[in-house]
Design a protein around this motif. Structure first.
Motif, PDB file in Angstrom:
ATOM      1  N   GLY A  74       0.817  -1.210   0.000  1.00 45.81           N
ATOM      2  CA  GLY A  74       0.000   0.000   0.000  1.00 45.81           C
ATOM      3  C   GLY A  74       0.852   1.262   0.000  1.00 45.81           C
ATOM      4  O   GLY A  74       0.461   2.279  -0.564  1.00 45.81           O
ATOM      5  N   ALA A  75       2.026   1.204   0.629  1.00 45.57           N
ATOM      6  CA  ALA A  75       2.926   2.357   0.643  1.00 45.57           C
ATOM      7  C   ALA A  75       3.423   2.661  -0.766  1.00 45.57           C
ATOM      8  O   ALA A  75       3.549   3.826  -1.147  1.00 45.57           O
ATOM      9  N   ILE A  76       3.677   1.612  -1.548  1.00 42.94           N
ATOM     10  CA  ILE A  76       4.092   1.821  -2.939  1.00 42.94           C
ATOM     11  C   ILE A  76       2.964   2.502  -3.702  1.00 42.94           C
ATOM     12  O   ILE A  76       3.197   3.440  -4.470  1.00 42.94           O
ATOM     13  N   ASP A  77       1.734   2.062  -3.465  1.00 46.93           N
ATOM     14  CA  ASP A  77       0.576   2.681  -4.127  1.00 46.93           C
ATOM     15  C   ASP A  77       0.485   4.162  -3.789  1.00 46.93           C
ATOM     16  O   ASP A  77       0.153   4.984  -4.647  1.00 46.93           O
ATOM     17  N   ARG A  78       0.776   4.553  -2.517  1.00 48.66           N
ATOM     18  CA  ARG A  78       0.725   5.969  -2.129  1.00 48.66           C
ATOM     19  C   ARG A  78       1.749   6.778  -2.918  1.00 48.66           C
ATOM     20  O   ARG A  78       1.458   7.884  -3.366  1.00 48.66           O
ATOM     21  N   ALA A  83       3.239  10.531  -7.367  1.00 50.79           N
ATOM     22  CA  ALA A  83       3.916  10.784  -8.643  1.00 50.79           C
ATOM     23  C   ALA A  83       2.920  11.227  -9.710  1.00 50.79           C
ATOM     24  O   ALA A  83       3.222  12.101 -10.531  1.00 50.79           O
ATOM     25  N   ALA A  84       1.735  10.642  -9.688  1.00 58.10           N
ATOM     26  CA  ALA A  84       0.727  10.946 -10.704  1.00 58.10           C
ATOM     27  C   ALA A  84       0.195  12.376 -10.606  1.00 58.10           C
ATOM     28  O   ALA A  84      -0.372  12.891 -11.564  1.00 58.10           O
ATOM     29  N   THR A  85       0.400  13.042  -9.477  1.00 64.06           N
ATOM     30  CA  THR A  85      -0.043  14.430  -9.347  1.00 64.06           C
ATOM     31  C   THR A  85       0.896  15.386 -10.081  1.00 64.06           C
ATOM     32  O   THR A  85       0.492  16.486 -10.430  1.00 64.06           O
ATOM     33  N   GLN A 101      13.197  20.587  -2.625  1.00 59.89           N
ATOM     34  CA  GLN A 101      11.928  20.187  -3.234  1.00 59.89           C
ATOM     35  C   GLN A 101      12.229  19.220  -4.373  1.00 59.89           C
ATOM     36  O   GLN A 101      13.027  19.540  -5.261  1.00 59.89           O
ATOM     37  N   TYR A 102      11.593  18.064  -4.351  1.00 60.65           N
ATOM     38  CA  TYR A 102      11.844  17.040  -5.356  1.00 60.65           C
ATOM     39  C   TYR A 102      10.538  16.581  -5.988  1.00 60.65           C
ATOM     40  O   TYR A 102       9.485  16.627  -5.347  1.00 60.65           O
ATOM     41  N   ARG A 103      10.633  16.144  -7.226  1.00 62.71           N
ATOM     42  CA  ARG A 103       9.497  15.505  -7.885  1.00 62.71           C
ATOM     43  C   ARG A 103       9.864  14.043  -8.127  1.00 62.71           C
ATOM     44  O   ARG A 103      11.048  13.695  -8.208  1.00 62.71           O
ATOM     45  N   ILE A 104       8.859  13.215  -8.247  1.00 63.19           N
ATOM     46  CA  ILE A 104       9.079  11.800  -8.546  1.00 63.19           C
ATOM     47  C   ILE A 104       9.100  11.657 -10.064  1.00 63.19           C
ATOM     48  O   ILE A 104       8.101  11.927 -10.727  1.00 63.19           O
ATOM     49  N   ASP A 105      10.250  11.276 -10.616  1.00 56.37           N
ATOM     50  CA  ASP A 105      10.382  11.104 -12.061  1.00 56.37           C
ATOM     51  C   ASP A 105      10.056   9.693 -12.521  1.00 56.37           C
ATOM     52  O   ASP A 105       9.551   9.507 -13.619  1.00 56.37           O
ATOM     53  N   MET A 127      12.989   4.184  -6.983  1.00 56.40           N
ATOM     54  CA  MET A 127      12.332   5.462  -7.275  1.00 56.40           C
ATOM     55  C   MET A 127      13.393   6.507  -7.592  1.00 56.40           C
ATOM     56  O   MET A 127      14.412   6.590  -6.901  1.00 56.40           O
ATOM     57  N   GLU A 128      13.131   7.275  -8.629  1.00 61.10           N
ATOM     58  CA  GLU A 128      14.038   8.362  -9.014  1.00 61.10           C
ATOM     59  C   GLU A 128      13.382   9.694  -8.718  1.00 61.10           C
ATOM     60  O   GLU A 128      12.250   9.940  -9.122  1.00 61.10           O
ATOM     61  N   LEU A 129      14.118  10.538  -7.989  1.00 61.28           N
ATOM     62  CA  LEU A 129      13.654  11.875  -7.641  1.00 61.28           C
ATOM     63  C   LEU A 129      14.574  12.900  -8.293  1.00 61.28           C
ATOM     64  O   LEU A 129      15.785  12.668  -8.420  1.00 61.28           O
ATOM     65  N   LYS A 130      14.012  14.045  -8.677  1.00 63.05           N
ATOM     66  CA  LYS A 130      14.820  15.122  -9.245  1.00 63.05           C
ATOM     67  C   LYS A 130      14.479  16.411  -8.523  1.00 63.05           C
ATOM     68  O   LYS A 130      13.303  16.752  -8.346  1.00 63.05           O
ATOM     69  N   ARG A 131      15.526  17.136  -8.116  1.00 64.08           N
ATOM     70  CA  ARG A 131      15.333  18.391  -7.402  1.00 64.08           C
ATOM     71  C   ARG A 131      14.832  19.461  -8.356  1.00 64.08           C
ATOM     72  O   ARG A 131      15.331  19.597  -9.470  1.00 64.08           O
ATOM     73  N   VAL A 132      13.855  20.248  -7.883  1.00 63.20           N
ATOM     74  CA  VAL A 132      13.245  21.237  -8.760  1.00 63.20           C
ATOM     75  C   VAL A 132      13.372  22.669  -8.255  1.00 63.20           C
ATOM     76  O   VAL A 132      13.047  23.598  -8.976  1.00 63.20           O
ATOM     77  N   ASP A 133      13.848  22.845  -7.017  1.00 63.44           N
ATOM     78  CA  ASP A 133      14.018  24.217  -6.520  1.00 63.44           C
ATOM     79  C   ASP A 133      15.424  24.713  -6.826  1.00 63.44           C
ATOM     80  O   ASP A 133      16.265  23.958  -7.307  1.00 63.44           O
ATOM     81  N   GLY A 134      15.669  25.972  -6.554  1.00 57.96           N
ATOM     82  CA  GLY A 134      16.939  26.606  -6.866  1.00 57.96           C
ATOM     83  C   GLY A 134      18.086  25.969  -6.217  1.00 57.96           C
ATOM     84  O   GLY A 134      19.163  25.773  -6.595  1.00 57.96           O
TER      85      GLY A 134
END
Length: 134
Positions: A74-78, A83-85, A101-105, A127-134
């Motif tokens: 269930g944690a994977i589903d969360r 990510a879908a948002t 601040q990171y997004r799920i890629d 899971m791959e995350l990418k930083r999106v803030d300055g």
């Protein structure tokens, strides 16, 4: 200033999602940071370069989720729902340090130890995350 209670079971948070023994106890975290250097070609010499600021900051988290031992499907589903948002999420390590601040890629899943009915005993999770803030 209030601080979060530290717990050995609390590894990291992404937004309101807590990585831990009852959700996803990751085994491996890799972080790759880079910096940009712009170059201009010069005749008969090496290229001239100038520092242009920070580049990519990416984190890869790997885990083996085995609900009989630790973690939950269930944690994977969360995380898939997060990510879908397409939203960005604050990433905070277990010591309370804000990493940015990171997004799920991407999320990769693999089933291991297939049981009767095709149910996996566990799931490899990356899971791959990418930083999106300055």
């Amino acid at each position: 200033m209030a601080s979060l209670p530290l717990s050995p079971a609390h590894l990291m948070t992404l937004g309101m999602f807590i990585f831990g023994m009852d959700t996803i106890p990751y085994q491996d975290l890799q972080r790759r940071m880079s910096w940009r250097h712009e170059e201009s070609e010069r005749f008969g010499m090496r290229a001239a370069s100038q520092f242009a600021g920070p580049g990519d900051d990416a984190i890869t988290i790997a885990a083996l989720v085995v609900p009989e031992v630790a973690g939950s499907y269930g944690a994977i589903d969360r995380l898939v729902e997060m990510a879908a948002t397409g939203d960005n999420w604050p990433l905070v390590d277990g010591l309370g340090r804000v990493l940015g601040q990171y997004r799920i890629d991407a999320i990769d899943l693999g089933h291991v130890g297939i049981m009767a009915g095709g149910l996996p005993r566990g799931q490899n999770f990356t899971m791959e995350l990418k930083r999106v803030d300055g």
